[in-house]
Design a protein around this motif. Sequence first.
Motif, PDB file in Angstrom:
ATOM      1  N   ASN A 127       0.580  -1.288  -0.168  1.00  0.00           N
ATOM      2  CA  ASN A 127      -0.166  -0.016  -0.514  1.00  0.00           C
ATOM      3  C   ASN A 127       0.763   1.575   0.192  1.00  0.00           C
ATOM      4  O   ASN A 127       0.265   1.866  -0.732  1.00  0.00           O
ATOM      5  CB  ASN A 127      -0.777  -0.158   0.314  1.00  0.00           C
ATOM      6  N   THR A 128       1.850   1.269   0.120  1.00  0.00           N
ATOM      7  CA  THR A 128       2.714   1.948   0.971  1.00  0.00           C
ATOM      8  C   THR A 128       3.579   2.733  -0.451  1.00  0.00           C
ATOM      9  O   THR A 128       3.590   3.639  -1.233  1.00  0.00           O
ATOM     10  CB  THR A 128       3.777   1.951   1.740  1.00  0.00           C
ATOM     11  N   GLU A 129       3.670   1.547  -1.262  1.00  0.00           N
ATOM     12  CA  GLU A 129       4.246   2.128  -2.455  1.00  0.00           C
ATOM     13  C   GLU A 129       3.963   2.147  -3.559  1.00  0.00           C
ATOM     14  O   GLU A 129       4.204   3.533  -4.876  1.00  0.00           O
ATOM     15  CB  GLU A 129       4.921   0.401  -2.868  1.00  0.00           C
ATOM     16  N   THR A 130       2.591   1.695  -3.546  1.00  0.00           N
ATOM     17  CA  THR A 130       1.164   2.424  -4.459  1.00  0.00           C
ATOM     18  C   THR A 130       1.084   4.068  -3.923  1.00  0.00           C
ATOM     19  O   THR A 130       0.792   4.447  -5.324  1.00  0.00           O
ATOM     20  CB  THR A 130       0.069   0.999  -4.060  1.00  0.00           C
ATOM     21  N   TYR A 131       1.135   4.303  -2.229  1.00  0.00           N
ATOM     22  CA  TYR A 131       0.740   5.513  -2.502  1.00  0.00           C
ATOM     23  C   TYR A 131       1.394   6.628  -3.104  1.00  0.00           C
ATOM     24  O   TYR A 131       1.137   7.512  -3.350  1.00  0.00           O
ATOM     25  CB  TYR A 131       0.590   5.450  -1.101  1.00  0.00           C
ATOM     26  N   LEU A 132       3.210   5.991  -2.544  1.00  0.00           N
ATOM     27  CA  LEU A 132       4.270   6.157  -2.959  1.00  0.00           C
ATOM     28  C   LEU A 132       4.244   7.038  -5.138  1.00  0.00           C
ATOM     29  O   LEU A 132       4.118   7.881  -5.452  1.00  0.00           O
ATOM     30  CB  LEU A 132       5.408   5.855  -2.756  1.00  0.00           C
ATOM     31  N   LYS A 133       3.697   5.776  -5.498  1.00  0.00           N
ATOM     32  CA  LYS A 133       3.504   5.627  -7.027  1.00  0.00           C
ATOM     33  C   LYS A 133       2.256   6.393  -7.294  1.00  0.00           C
ATOM     34  O   LYS A 133       2.545   7.122  -8.314  1.00  0.00           O
ATOM     35  CB  LYS A 133       3.709   4.216  -7.195  1.00  0.00           C
ATOM     36  N   ASN A 134       1.071   6.664  -6.934  1.00  0.00           N
ATOM     37  CA  ASN A 134       0.205   7.086  -7.568  1.00  0.00           C
ATOM     38  C   ASN A 134       0.350   9.284  -6.869  1.00  0.00           C
ATOM     39  O   ASN A 134      -0.276   9.565  -7.776  1.00  0.00           O
ATOM     40  CB  ASN A 134      -0.912   6.791  -6.765  1.00  0.00           C
ATOM     41  N   VAL A 135       0.902   9.435  -5.595  1.00  0.00           N
ATOM     42  CA  VAL A 135       0.752  10.365  -5.680  1.00  0.00           C
ATOM     43  C   VAL A 135       1.950  11.415  -5.874  1.00  0.00           C
ATOM     44  O   VAL A 135       2.097  12.176  -6.332  1.00  0.00           O
ATOM     45  CB  VAL A 135       0.986  10.806  -4.262  1.00  0.00           C
ATOM     46  N   ALA A 136       3.259  10.703  -5.442  1.00  0.00           N
ATOM     47  CA  ALA A 136       4.713  11.596  -5.824  1.00  0.00           C
ATOM     48  C   ALA A 136       5.459  10.718  -6.962  1.00  0.00           C
ATOM     49  O   ALA A 136       5.384  12.052  -8.028  1.00  0.00           O
ATOM     50  CB  ALA A 136       5.133  11.355  -4.314  1.00  0.00           C
TER      51      ALA A 136
END
Length: 214
Positions: A127-136
Amino acid sequence: GDSDGGSEELVLTPAQLIRSLEQAWLNEKFAPELLESKPEIIECVVEQLDHMEANLKRAKKGDLKVSVHRMEIERIRYVLSSYLRCRLVKIEKFFPHVLEKEKSRAEGEPSILSPEEFAFAKEYMANTETYLKNVALKHMPPNLQKVSLLKSVPKPNLDAFVFLRVLERQENILVEPETDEQREYTIDLEEGSQHLIRYKTIAPLVASGAVQLI
């Protein structure tokens, strides 16, 4: 070995079992890193709580002992939930390092994660990797779109100082110098004595149960 340790836990008296939970809780609370998982203690404590609840239901109403036992049940539930919550906080804080340590542990070496915690840590990392990829990361140049969580997330500070009580006498514990002018030296830890010492110096003693963090 490992299996012997597990079977020893299964023959603990209720009082010894609760004491083992409290020791695991205090160690987890004060250790800077995630400690070895104790699923056998958790399972036995939950069974013990169920047994105590069943006994309360059979007790006579108005019996003073009921309120005392009810308070003890609530105390044990608090320690258990605090212990598990403390472990989850550490997993969230150090998840890449926790998963890396779990992946690299030798065969037969005790796990630091229960199966449920392992699943949680993997999901948290995904979830952290997905969040970083999508947001930043997608807004950054291609050469900067990869990030190493192992390098980005701080490691547990094993140099932190901890208070401990010695449960079993230890000889010739190697202590690293505080300054460049000092040399390494050894100390003996007397049973019952209390010390303030760098965690990584005594981490193996915490794992073996020779010392108790306080």
